[in-house]
Write a protein that holds these residues in place. Structure first.
Motif, mmCIF file in Angstrom:
data_model
loop_
_atom_site.group_PDB
_atom_site.id
_atom_site.type_symbol
_atom_site.label_atom_id
_atom_site.label_comp_id
_atom_site.label_asym_id
_atom_site.label_seq_id
_atom_site.Cartn_x
_atom_site.Cartn_y
_atom_site.Cartn_z
ATOM 1 N N ALA A 189 48.195 54.069 30.173
ATOM 2 C CA ALA A 189 47.577 53.122 29.262
ATOM 3 C C ALA A 189 47.707 51.716 29.822
ATOM 4 O O ALA A 189 46.839 50.980 29.746
ATOM 5 C CB ALA A 189 48.333 53.284 27.815
ATOM 6 N N ALA A 190 49.055 51.408 30.315
ATOM 7 C CA ALA A 190 49.282 50.088 30.706
ATOM 8 C C ALA A 190 48.694 49.689 32.036
ATOM 9 O O ALA A 190 48.090 48.730 31.948
ATOM 10 C CB ALA A 190 50.801 49.806 30.810
ATOM 11 N N SER A 191 48.617 50.685 32.979
ATOM 12 C CA SER A 191 47.768 50.293 34.299
ATOM 13 C C SER A 191 46.394 50.283 33.942
ATOM 14 O O SER A 191 45.508 49.284 34.416
ATOM 15 C CB SER A 191 48.458 51.189 35.270
ATOM 16 N N GLY A 192 45.928 51.129 33.004
ATOM 17 C CA GLY A 192 44.454 51.328 32.821
ATOM 18 C C GLY A 192 43.937 49.992 32.284
ATOM 19 O O GLY A 192 42.811 49.396 32.319
ATOM 20 N N LEU A 193 44.596 49.445 31.102
ATOM 21 C CA LEU A 193 44.521 48.274 30.407
ATOM 22 C C LEU A 193 44.407 47.248 31.335
ATOM 23 O O LEU A 193 43.453 46.425 31.309
ATOM 24 C CB LEU A 193 45.547 48.224 29.182
ATOM 25 N N ASP A 194 44.949 47.190 32.211
ATOM 26 C CA ASP A 194 45.091 46.050 33.229
ATOM 27 C C ASP A 194 43.748 45.857 34.144
ATOM 28 O O ASP A 194 42.988 44.929 34.177
ATOM 29 C CB ASP A 194 46.211 46.363 34.221
ATOM 30 N N ALA A 195 43.395 47.205 34.309
ATOM 31 C CA ALA A 195 41.958 47.354 35.124
ATOM 32 C C ALA A 195 40.725 47.030 34.216
ATOM 33 O O ALA A 195 40.016 46.197 34.670
ATOM 34 C CB ALA A 195 41.826 49.023 35.384
ATOM 35 N N LEU A 196 40.953 47.315 32.827
ATOM 36 C CA LEU A 196 39.968 47.014 32.234
ATOM 37 C C LEU A 196 39.977 45.265 32.085
ATOM 38 O O LEU A 196 38.750 44.815 31.948
ATOM 39 C CB LEU A 196 40.128 47.335 30.644
ATOM 40 N N VAL A 197 41.121 44.830 31.882
ATOM 41 C CA VAL A 197 41.057 43.178 31.709
ATOM 42 C C VAL A 197 40.733 42.619 32.895
ATOM 43 O O VAL A 197 39.931 41.473 32.926
ATOM 44 C CB VAL A 197 42.445 42.897 31.263
ATOM 45 N N HIS A 198 40.774 43.234 34.094
ATOM 46 C CA HIS A 198 40.426 42.822 35.372
ATOM 47 C C HIS A 198 38.874 42.780 35.343
ATOM 48 O O HIS A 198 38.480 41.651 35.631
ATOM 49 C CB HIS A 198 40.693 43.660 36.629
ATOM 50 N N GLY A 199 38.080 43.639 34.887
ATOM 51 C CA GLY A 199 36.590 43.795 34.833
ATOM 52 C C GLY A 199 36.211 42.558 33.689
ATOM 53 O O GLY A 199 35.380 41.998 33.869
ATOM 54 N N ILE A 200 36.809 42.707 32.643
ATOM 55 C CA ILE A 200 36.371 41.827 31.450
ATOM 56 C C ILE A 200 36.684 40.256 32.109
ATOM 57 O O ILE A 200 35.512 39.446 31.749
ATOM 58 C CB ILE A 200 37.163 41.908 30.084
ATOM 59 N N GLU A 201 37.677 39.924 32.434
ATOM 60 C CA GLU A 201 37.978 38.410 32.913
ATOM 61 C C GLU A 201 37.173 38.197 34.165
ATOM 62 O O GLU A 201 36.727 37.040 34.377
ATOM 63 C CB GLU A 201 39.312 38.298 33.037
ATOM 64 N N SER A 202 36.859 38.938 34.905
ATOM 65 C CA SER A 202 35.993 38.765 36.120
ATOM 66 C C SER A 202 34.711 38.557 35.740
ATOM 67 O O SER A 202 34.072 37.580 36.415
ATOM 68 C CB SER A 202 36.043 40.099 37.173
ATOM 69 N N LEU A 203 33.843 39.090 34.588
ATOM 70 C CA LEU A 203 32.673 38.917 34.021
ATOM 71 C C LEU A 203 32.719 37.497 33.719
ATOM 72 O O LEU A 203 31.597 36.829 33.648
ATOM 73 C CB LEU A 203 32.293 39.954 33.115
ATOM 74 N N SER A 204 33.740 36.818 33.151
ATOM 75 C CA SER A 204 33.764 35.720 32.234
ATOM 76 C C SER A 204 34.388 34.424 32.870
ATOM 77 O O SER A 204 34.142 33.225 32.321
ATOM 78 C CB SER A 204 34.491 35.820 30.844
ATOM 79 N N SER A 205 34.755 34.728 34.042
ATOM 80 C CA SER A 205 35.626 33.773 34.777
ATOM 81 C C SER A 205 34.675 32.831 35.576
ATOM 82 O O SER A 205 33.557 32.939 35.794
ATOM 83 C CB SER A 205 36.455 34.284 35.702
ATOM 84 N N ARG A 206 35.100 31.552 35.672
ATOM 85 C CA ARG A 206 34.356 30.434 36.220
ATOM 86 C C ARG A 206 33.851 30.738 37.653
ATOM 87 O O ARG A 206 33.174 30.448 38.180
ATOM 88 C CB ARG A 206 35.162 29.196 36.247
#
Length: 374
Positions: A189-206
């Protein structure tokens, strides 16, 4: 379904498929070396993975360095570099989760710069080359096998430090989903959630671009679909395979785009409390998405599309995934003292990744956000 063998050359080489770890000796030889220095964490041997790798390396001269903790410190990197210098020229084999992979990069770089210390991280981006790396992740989350930087903890300053160099980007990433079959549900759960955040933040980052967005969208799609499956049934090789691929693609995305405020806060929480990285991210993920909603509207629509939910439903879908994993905790349960919130907020705002967020946060904004999840 992606279960067969796959060999890919991107900006580095990826070897992906069940059982591919057995080919490590050939990969070492292809890098022009005959000696291996394995960097791994203190707890991995109990899983049987270290012993399995030792058997695979039986015909090669190797040493195993197992002095890496969950949030590796600059002191741990210095100790590892001293041992690697004593061992001599070798391929560094980074084996484990993100902490082991990050530590291995720092150790490799420091070994190539004999007078350097991990505390010199800010000055090492222009240093001499480190030793070549092969990365073998045993979790599906950090994407650390895709880039040449890592995060270490300066215990004295109570802050995260970025250490890296182009030369310590892994030459070969060996993605064997069989190595993740024994992961406990909480680690999944913890490692997979990290991966999900990487994707979400990569989409929204400057720093987002069409190329990083392509990686990130596919990563969110794979992780969003397969993380709950792998969490429920850790022996499902299909789920493990797809989740590992999604985490890897998310690593490529973040390397190109950078991250944002969720990681800025997550780094600060981990530095102050020792909370596992993925758990720290989960504590504030939906709240940061809500804070950034207007500035990140297009990215959130891409997230919703990747998660196969209606437009405008991205935050709710993420909340549902987090709920299914049982990973979100109030800050008080993570050991945060209420009067320390302003200090944590200041550290989060000062973190380099925070400046890449779609909506820039002031300390007062982060204090308010943290109090809302206390």
């Amino acid at each position: 379904m992606t279960r067969g063998r796959l060999s890919v050359e991107l900006s580095g080489r990826t070897e992906y498929g069940p059982g591919v770890v057995a080919e490590l000796p050939a990969f070492v030889e292809q890098l022009g070396h005959a000696r291996v220095f394995v960097v791994t964490d203190r707890g991995l041997r109990a899983t049987g993975i270290v012993g399995r790798v030792e058997k695979i390396l039986a015909g090669i001269e190797y040493a195993v360095h197992e002095d890496v903790g969950p949030n590796p410190s600059t002191a741990e990197l210095d100790r590892g570099a001293a041992r690697l210098r004593a061992f001599g020229d070798a391929v560094v084999l980074a084996l484990g989760g993100g902490s082991a992979l990050d530590a291995a990069k720092g150790i490799s770089l420091l070994a190539g710069n004999p007078q350097a210390l991990a505390a010199d991280a800010d000055r090492l981006w222009d240093a001499a080359d480190g030793l070549p790396l092969i990365a073998v992740p045993t979790t599906a989350g950090t994407g650390a096998e895709t880039n040449g930087f890592g995060v270490t903890e300066d215990v004295r300053a109570c802050r995260k430090v970025y250490i890296g160099h182009p030369s310590v980007k892994p030459r070969i990433a060996v993605l064997d989903p069989e190595l993740t079959l024994g992961l406990p549900a909480a680690v999944t759960a913890a490692s997979g959630l990290d991966a999900l955040v990487h994707g979400i933040e990569s989409l929204s980052s400057r720093g987002s671009s069409p190329i990083s967005a392509a990686y990130a969208t596919q990563a969110v799609s794979l992780v969003g679909r397969w993380l709950p499956v792998a969490f429920r049934d850790g022996s499902d090789l299909e789920a493990r395979s797809q989740l590992m691929l999604g985490a890897h693609l998310a690593g490529h995305a973040l390397t190109l785009s950078g991250l944002g405020l969720v990681h800025g806060i997550g780094h600060a929480l981990t530095a102050h409390t020792g909370t596992p990285h993925g758990v720290a991210l989960a504590a504030v993920l939906e709240e940061v998405m809500e804070f950034s909603a207007e500035a990140a509207a297009a990215a959130h629509e891409s997230t919703a599309w990747a998660l196969r939910v209606p437009p405008g439903s991205a935050i709710g879908a993420v909340r549902e995934i987090s709920g299914a994993l049982g990973i979100k905790r109030p800050l008080r349960e993570l050991g945060v003292e209420r009067d320390r919130i302003p200090v944590i907020a200041a550290d989060a705002v000062a973190d380099a990744v925070t400046k890449n967020a779609p909506r820039l946060a002031r300390e007062a904004d982060v204090v308010s956000l943290l109090r809302s999840v206390y």
